[in-house]
Scaffold this motif. Sequence first.
Motif, PDB file in Angstrom:
ATOM      1  N   PRO A  98       0.834  -1.206   0.000  1.00 36.19           N
ATOM      2  CA  PRO A  98       0.000   0.000   0.000  1.00 36.19           C
ATOM      3  C   PRO A  98       0.865   1.252   0.000  1.00 36.19           C
ATOM      4  CG  PRO A  98       0.030  -1.001   2.171  1.00 36.19           C
ATOM      5  CD  PRO A  98       0.766  -1.932   1.261  1.00 36.19           C
ATOM      6  N   ALA A  99       0.325   2.308  -0.546  1.00 33.33           N
ATOM      7  CA  ALA A  99       1.037   3.583  -0.593  1.00 33.33           C
ATOM      8  C   ALA A  99       1.120   4.174   0.815  1.00 33.33           C
ATOM      9  CB  ALA A  99       0.311   4.546  -1.521  1.00 33.33           C
ATOM     10  N   ARG A 100       2.193   4.875   1.076  1.00 31.52           N
ATOM     11  CA  ARG A 100       2.363   5.522   2.377  1.00 31.52           C
ATOM     12  C   ARG A 100       2.197   7.022   2.204  1.00 31.52           C
ATOM     13  NH1 ARG A 100       4.560   2.216   6.374  1.00 31.52           N
ATOM     14  NH2 ARG A 100       5.220   0.237   5.552  1.00 31.52           N
ATOM     15  N   GLY A 101       1.570   7.645   3.183  1.00 29.42           N
ATOM     16  CA  GLY A 101       1.374   9.085   3.124  1.00 29.42           C
ATOM     17  C   GLY A 101       0.225   9.449   2.204  1.00 29.42           C
ATOM     18  N   ILE A 102       0.235  10.690   1.751  1.00 32.26           N
ATOM     19  CA  ILE A 102      -0.810  11.159   0.841  1.00 32.26           C
ATOM     20  C   ILE A 102      -0.405  10.718  -0.556  1.00 32.26           C
ATOM     21  CG2 ILE A 102      -1.937  13.189  -0.112  1.00 32.26           C
ATOM     22  CD1 ILE A 102      -1.556  14.525   2.592  1.00 32.26           C
ATOM     23  N   ALA A 103      -1.093   9.695  -1.066  1.00 30.98           N
ATOM     24  CA  ALA A 103      -0.676   9.058  -2.304  1.00 30.98           C
ATOM     25  C   ALA A 103      -1.442   9.536  -3.535  1.00 30.98           C
ATOM     26  CB  ALA A 103      -0.826   7.544  -2.178  1.00 30.98           C
ATOM     27  N   ASP A 104      -2.694   9.917  -3.356  1.00 32.98           N
ATOM     28  CA  ASP A 104      -3.459  10.328  -4.521  1.00 32.98           C
ATOM     29  C   ASP A 104      -4.341  11.521  -4.167  1.00 32.98           C
ATOM     30  OD1 ASP A 104      -5.487   9.229  -3.042  1.00 32.98           O
ATOM     31  OD2 ASP A 104      -5.891   7.578  -4.402  1.00 32.98           O
TER      32      ASP A 104
END
Length: 152
Positions: A98-104
């Motif tokens: 999964p993406a970490r932080g603000i990804a989209d």
Amino acid sequence: MLVEQAIALIANGAPKDQVAERVGDALEAPHKEGVDLNLVRQALDVVERTGPQEASLQEARGLLLRSLDGNLPSAPKAGHLVTGTETGTSVVLDEFRPARGIADSGDAPLFALSLLAIAVGLWLSVRLRPGYSIRELKRRTAADEDGEGRKR
């Protein structure tokens, strides 16, 4: 089985040399029924060529899957119950990262809304707080009663 193990190594991010070794073992295996050896050789060539590892491994994975023609050895047989460590599936999924932080673009508004909800909650807790505290109520109650517990 060795081709399926090579597919699992690719899906779990193994280095190229481990995958190449497993594919080479599959080519040298004594029982080669149910496998298209031309596609396995092509997969070995793809793994061994120079270039970006991720792209070549994904291409090799596709070739290995096609070489089995959808007949994975670990797939459960019809009427056979799944028991013990068997999963009951022959699908080899890629690793989930999964993406970490603000990804989209959807994450930033959700983050802003959560900060707004916290701020509104804090403001309401100060705004709607009663003008007296529990300590003050206890003090008033103690002053209204005499020493014997009766009210004056």
